[in-house]
Design a protein around this motif. Structure first.
Motif, PDB file in Angstrom:
ATOM      1  N   ASN A  96      25.511  50.251 -33.920  1.00  0.00           N
ATOM      2  CA  ASN A  96      25.590  49.619 -35.245  1.00  0.00           C
ATOM      3  C   ASN A  96      24.887  50.457 -36.314  1.00  0.00           C
ATOM      4  O   ASN A  96      25.294  50.463 -37.477  1.00  0.00           O
ATOM      5  N   ASN A  97      23.830  51.168 -35.939  1.00  0.00           N
ATOM      6  CA  ASN A  97      23.048  51.927 -36.916  1.00  0.00           C
ATOM      7  C   ASN A  97      23.347  53.430 -36.877  1.00  0.00           C
ATOM      8  O   ASN A  97      22.676  54.209 -37.576  1.00  0.00           O
ATOM      9  N   ASN A  98      24.321  53.823 -36.076  1.00  0.00           N
ATOM     10  CA  ASN A  98      24.710  55.240 -35.972  1.00  0.00           C
ATOM     11  C   ASN A  98      23.508  56.130 -35.626  1.00  0.00           C
ATOM     12  O   ASN A  98      23.297  57.190 -36.213  1.00  0.00           O
ATOM     13  N   LEU A  99      22.720  55.670 -34.664  1.00  0.00           N
ATOM     14  CA  LEU A  99      21.553  56.439 -34.236  1.00  0.00           C
ATOM     15  C   LEU A  99      21.939  57.294 -33.035  1.00  0.00           C
ATOM     16  O   LEU A  99      22.590  56.810 -32.093  1.00  0.00           O
ATOM     17  N   SER A 100      21.522  58.552 -33.068  1.00  0.00           N
ATOM     18  CA  SER A 100      21.878  59.453 -31.959  1.00  0.00           C
ATOM     19  C   SER A 100      20.652  59.949 -31.203  1.00  0.00           C
ATOM     20  O   SER A 100      20.758  60.796 -30.337  1.00  0.00           O
ATOM     21  N   GLY A 101      19.506  59.429 -31.540  1.00  0.00           N
ATOM     22  CA  GLY A 101      18.272  59.920 -30.902  1.00  0.00           C
ATOM     23  C   GLY A 101      18.027  59.296 -29.538  1.00  0.00           C
ATOM     24  O   GLY A 101      17.144  59.729 -28.799  1.00  0.00           O
ATOM     25  N   TYR A 102      18.785  58.225 -29.172  1.00  0.00           N
ATOM     26  CA  TYR A 102      18.592  57.550 -27.888  1.00  0.00           C
ATOM     27  C   TYR A 102      19.681  57.960 -26.898  1.00  0.00           C
ATOM     28  O   TYR A 102      20.819  58.225 -27.302  1.00  0.00           O
ATOM     29  N   SER A 103      19.351  58.021 -25.648  1.00  0.00           N
ATOM     30  CA  SER A 103      20.270  58.519 -24.624  1.00  0.00           C
ATOM     31  C   SER A 103      21.001  57.401 -23.887  1.00  0.00           C
ATOM     32  O   SER A 103      21.411  57.575 -22.749  1.00  0.00           O
ATOM     33  N   ILE A 104      21.107  56.207 -24.482  1.00  0.00           N
ATOM     34  CA  ILE A 104      21.808  55.087 -23.846  1.00  0.00           C
ATOM     35  C   ILE A 104      23.285  55.212 -24.167  1.00  0.00           C
ATOM     36  O   ILE A 104      23.689  55.154 -25.335  1.00  0.00           O
ATOM     37  N   SER A 105      24.084  55.383 -23.110  1.00  0.00           N
ATOM     38  CA  SER A 105      25.525  55.513 -23.287  1.00  0.00           C
ATOM     39  C   SER A 105      26.216  54.228 -22.866  1.00  0.00           C
ATOM     40  O   SER A 105      25.625  53.349 -22.239  1.00  0.00           O
ATOM     41  N   LEU A 106      27.488  54.141 -23.181  1.00  0.00           N
ATOM     42  CA  LEU A 106      28.274  52.962 -22.819  1.00  0.00           C
ATOM     43  C   LEU A 106      28.411  52.829 -21.306  1.00  0.00           C
ATOM     44  O   LEU A 106      28.341  51.718 -20.755  1.00  0.00           O
ATOM     45  N   SER A 107      28.572  53.943 -20.638  1.00  0.00           N
ATOM     46  CA  SER A 107      28.721  53.891 -19.170  1.00  0.00           C
ATOM     47  C   SER A 107      27.440  53.389 -18.500  1.00  0.00           C
ATOM     48  O   SER A 107      27.491  52.646 -17.515  1.00  0.00           O
ATOM     49  N   ASP A 108      26.280  53.819 -19.029  1.00  0.00           N
ATOM     50  CA  ASP A 108      25.008  53.328 -18.472  1.00  0.00           C
ATOM     51  C   ASP A 108      24.895  51.809 -18.622  1.00  0.00           C
ATOM     52  O   ASP A 108      24.490  51.096 -17.677  1.00  0.00           O
ATOM     53  N   ALA A 109      25.227  51.297 -19.817  1.00  0.00           N
ATOM     54  CA  ALA A 109      25.151  49.853 -20.041  1.00  0.00           C
ATOM     55  C   ALA A 109      26.115  49.110 -19.137  1.00  0.00           C
ATOM     56  O   ALA A 109      25.783  48.046 -18.566  1.00  0.00           O
ATOM     57  N   GLN A 110      27.357  49.692 -18.965  1.00  0.00           N
ATOM     58  CA  GLN A 110      28.343  49.028 -18.111  1.00  0.00           C
ATOM     59  C   GLN A 110      27.914  49.065 -16.645  1.00  0.00           C
ATOM     60  O   GLN A 110      28.132  48.096 -15.893  1.00  0.00           O
ATOM     61  N   ASN A 111      27.320  50.163 -16.215  1.00  0.00           N
ATOM     62  CA  ASN A 111      26.858  50.247 -14.819  1.00  0.00           C
ATOM     63  C   ASN A 111      25.765  49.217 -14.520  1.00  0.00           C
ATOM     64  O   ASN A 111      25.772  48.566 -13.467  1.00  0.00           O
ATOM     65  N   TRP A 112      24.803  49.076 -15.450  1.00  0.00           N
ATOM     66  CA  TRP A 112      23.741  48.086 -15.238  1.00  0.00           C
ATOM     67  C   TRP A 112      24.295  46.653 -15.289  1.00  0.00           C
ATOM     68  O   TRP A 112      23.847  45.771 -14.557  1.00  0.00           O
ATOM     69  N   GLN A 113      25.288  46.426 -16.144  1.00  0.00           N
ATOM     70  CA  GLN A 113      25.889  45.096 -16.201  1.00  0.00           C
ATOM     71  C   GLN A 113      26.629  44.773 -14.903  1.00  0.00           C
ATOM     72  O   GLN A 113      26.572  43.652 -14.401  1.00  0.00           O
ATOM     73  N   THR A 114      27.346  45.783 -14.362  1.00  0.00           N
ATOM     74  CA  THR A 114      28.033  45.586 -13.080  1.00  0.00           C
ATOM     75  C   THR A 114      27.033  45.300 -11.967  1.00  0.00           C
ATOM     76  O   THR A 114      27.225  44.387 -11.141  1.00  0.00           O
ATOM     77  N   ALA A 115      25.931  46.062 -11.927  1.00  0.00           N
ATOM     78  CA  ALA A 115      24.902  45.837 -10.907  1.00  0.00           C
ATOM     79  C   ALA A 115      24.279  44.452 -11.055  1.00  0.00           C
ATOM     80  O   ALA A 115      23.995  43.754 -10.063  1.00  0.00           O
ATOM     81  N   SER A 116      24.077  44.036 -12.317  1.00  0.00           N
ATOM     82  CA  SER A 116      23.500  42.705 -12.550  1.00  0.00           C
ATOM     83  C   SER A 116      24.431  41.611 -12.053  1.00  0.00           C
ATOM     84  O   SER A 116      24.006  40.646 -11.399  1.00  0.00           O
ATOM     85  N   ASN A 117      25.735  41.742 -12.327  1.00  0.00           N
ATOM     86  CA  ASN A 117      26.695  40.724 -11.884  1.00  0.00           C
ATOM     87  C   ASN A 117      26.766  40.652 -10.359  1.00  0.00           C
ATOM     88  O   ASN A 117      26.858  39.567  -9.772  1.00  0.00           O
ATOM     89  N   VAL A 118      26.734  41.818  -9.705  1.00  0.00           N
ATOM     90  CA  VAL A 118      26.767  41.838  -8.236  1.00  0.00           C
ATOM     91  C   VAL A 118      25.530  41.154  -7.655  1.00  0.00           C
ATOM     92  O   VAL A 118      25.610  40.333  -6.728  1.00  0.00           O
ATOM     93  N   CYS A 119      24.357  41.474  -8.190  1.00  0.00           N
ATOM     94  CA  CYS A 119      23.111  40.875  -7.693  1.00  0.00           C
ATOM     95  C   CYS A 119      23.082  39.382  -7.943  1.00  0.00           C
ATOM     96  O   CYS A 119      22.611  38.591  -7.091  1.00  0.00           O
ATOM     97  N   ILE A 120      23.575  38.962  -9.130  1.00  0.00           N
ATOM     98  CA  ILE A 120      23.608  37.519  -9.415  1.00  0.00           C
ATOM     99  C   ILE A 120      24.536  36.806  -8.438  1.00  0.00           C
ATOM    100  O   ILE A 120      24.233  35.718  -7.937  1.00  0.00           O
ATOM    101  N   GLY A 121      25.682  37.432  -8.131  1.00  0.00           N
ATOM    102  CA  GLY A 121      26.595  36.832  -7.166  1.00  0.00           C
ATOM    103  C   GLY A 121      25.967  36.706  -5.792  1.00  0.00           C
ATOM    104  O   GLY A 121      26.127  35.681  -5.106  1.00  0.00           O
TER     105      GLY A 121
END
Length: 593
Positions: A490-515
């Protein structure tokens, strides 16, 4: 009719006055009446050591025989003695204070004070002395009023005791139609003259504890009375033992404190080897005195009425074979037992206190001498017991046990041939002659089964807790990475190394663990339910009545099973016979050769 209505509304009005003025009820509970006993004395010297033990054993045995839930109805004399003792104690304390203040005043004259200061100190001390004298005078006046207050009631109690000794039953009931009597106990500020019931307890709540007051035979001395009152003892049993060979005579005296008055005596002779019966006799004689009991009338009503002609009523150990509608006895705890041929015996214990007349209704249940058929739904092999009585053996050909009817509930026990056991329960209402009841017992080791289910429940709980660790970890990282990625995007910041794939991977891991955690939680709930069900297996199986249709169906099924069993047995027998014939023929052929 109008009189009854007036009495009804009058009582309603009195109850309203009672609520408005918050007046206490007729009988009120106060502090306990503590009963103690001291070591009994011997009239002879040089008593053998073995017999000396009787002096400490017998008092405890007498206390042991005292009825439980015993209450004492305090009369006017006992109440007056307690009030006078309190006044006397306070009076002695005031006298000691007076002596101290007088000595203090006299000591002031010996000091070197100025005339003005000396006069001031003496005046102050004289005021203290005057106040104490006034309290003593008030105490003496109050003591006089207490005696005047209770004197008429004491006379009434003495007259009542005289009538009781003559065999009369004194009734304390009030005239319900008298307005004066109805309003008497509800007038604010008026002292209630009703009885006060006090629970009888034992010294230090232990019958083996004897009071050691060092009486030296002077039980009426002030010092001994003071010791009993300070120990919260309201009644003291003292005794004298006389030994003649193997027989002893025991004389017991019961003192009431405060007041040091003898309220009862008892004497019994018995065998020194049978102290139990000796203590029972003494306890029965002393219990009415302890309870300060008055004779009561027990009015009996027997149902059905035709049973009254052959009924036997037992009050404690006294048997009344000829039915009497009204029996006279002492108030207190009594055990009643009703028995009649053809009917179940019933018994109960009750504290008959607080009234003069008691209506007792006994409903007798007819005893059916027949038997009830208990049918086991599954084929079992073993023995059946009902209320501890053997009721039959189950095998392949018989799955029904006959239980005798005695008009009571049945708690049964089944033991299989391999030693496993199971309990069952039959309600009294189902115990009818020639009735058929069904039951499904499951003999197995319940403790082992419950332990197994408990282990599985704890295992599932442990797995659930362990699964929550990665679940919380992955969920936290998923939440953090998703939020960081959204902020960067949203803020067009490029100084952080968080990518979309990283967020999706952690979300997938979270859903698996919750299940996985949800599955572990479901497993835990399942095992918890099974554990609770296993805990309920210790409850006895309940028998249920069988309908004619279901009974016919079960009998048809049993007949088919028996026919199949007989067919198999006959086939096995024929095969065995054929094999035996073949062996015989072979032997004959060999012999011919």
């Amino acid at each position: 009719m109008m009189t009854k209505k007036c009495n009804f509304f009058l009582k309603k009005l009195i109850f309203s006055l009672f609520t408005a003025f918050c007046v206490s009820g007729a009988f009120c509970a106060t502090e306990n009446w503590v009963l103690a006993a001291e070591k009994f004395k011997f009239t002879q010297n040089n008593i053998e050591p073995a017999i000396l033990a009787v002096s400490t054993t017998l008092p405890s045995l007498i206390l042991e025989q005292m009825a439980e839930n015993l209450v004492r109805a305090d009369r006017a004399q006992a109440v007056m003695d307690r009030e006078l003792y309190d006044l006397r104690t306070k009076k002695l304390s005031l006298f000691l204070q007076l002596s101290k203040e007088i000595k203090t005043r006299d000591a002031i004259l010996l000091n070197d004070y100025s005339k003005f200061r000396l006069k001031s100190k003496i005046k102050t001390q004289e005021k203290k002395i005057s106040d104490i004298k006034k309290q003593i005078d008030d105490n003496l006046e109050l003591e006089k009023k207490v005696r005047e207050k209770y004197f008429p009631q004491i006379q009434e109690d003495l007259e009542r005791e005289r009538l009781i000794e003559e065999g009369a039953v004194v009734d304390n009931d009030k005239d319900e139609n008298s307005l004066l009597e109805l309003l008497k106990d509800f007038i604010p500020g008026k002292d209630s003259e009703d009885l006060v019931l006090r629970n009888v307890t034992f010294y230090q709540n232990d019958i083996s504890k004897l009071y050691e007051g060092g009486a030296d035979g002077d039980y009426k001395s002030y010092n001994f009375e003071k010791g009993c009152v300070s120990s919260k003892i309201s009644g003291l049993l003292t005794g004298v033992i006389t030994v003649y060979g193997s027989y002893i005579s025991v004389s017991v005296t019961l003192y009431s404190y405060p007041g040091a008055k003898v309220i009862g005596t008892a004497m019994e002779v018995g065998d020194i080897d049978d102290l139990k019966m000796l203590s029972i006799g003494l306890a029965r004689l002393l219990t009415p005195k302890i309870a300060d009991s008055m004779p009561i009338e027990m009015e009996f009503e027997i149902e059905p009425p035709e049973v009254a002609d052959n009924i036997t009523i037992t009050v404690d150990d006294v048997v009344y074979k000829n039915f009497q509608e009204v029996l006279i006895s002492q108030s207190g705890v009594h055990r009643l037992m009703f028995s009649s041929p053809g009917y179940s015996e019933i018994s109960t214990s009750y504290s008959f206190a607080g009234n003069r007349r008691f209506h007792i209704k006994a409903k007798m249940t007819k005893t059916d001498n027949g038997k009830t058929n208990l049918l086991f739904l599954k084929n079992r092999k073993g023995d059946v017991f009902a209320n501890g009585v053997f009721s039959g053996t189950l095998n392949d050909e018989n799955n029904t046990a006959q239980i005798s009817i005695d008009g009571k509930h049945v708690l049964g026990h089944f033991i299989s041939v391999d030693g496993q056991a199971a309990d069952f329960y039959i309600q009294k209402k189902y115990m009818q002659e020639d009735a058929y009841l069904s039951i499904n017992v499951k003999p197995f080791d319940r403790s082992k089964y419950i332990e197994k289910r408990r282990r599985w429940m704890y295992t599932s709980y442990s797995v659930l807790i362990v699964s929550l660790i990665p679940t919380f970890y992955c969920y936290g990282n998923s939440f953090a990475t998703s939020k960081s990625y959204n902020i960067n995007a949203n803020n067009n910041l490029s100084g952080y190394s968080i990518s979309l794939s990283d967020a999706q991977n952690w979300q997938t891991a979270s859903n698996v663990c919750i299940g996985i955690s949800c599955a572990c939680g479901a497993w835990f709930v399942y095992e918890l339910v099974r554990y609770l069900q296993s805990a309920n297996t210790v409850l006895p199986a309940k028998a249920k009545p069988l309908s004619d249709r279901k009974l016919t169906k079960i009998r048809t099924k049993k007949q088919k099973r028996l026919e199949a069993l007989y067919t198999n047995n006959n086939k096995v027998e024929s095969d065995i016979v054929s094999e035996n014939k073949g062996v015989q023929q072979k032997i004959e052929v060999e012999n011919n050769e």
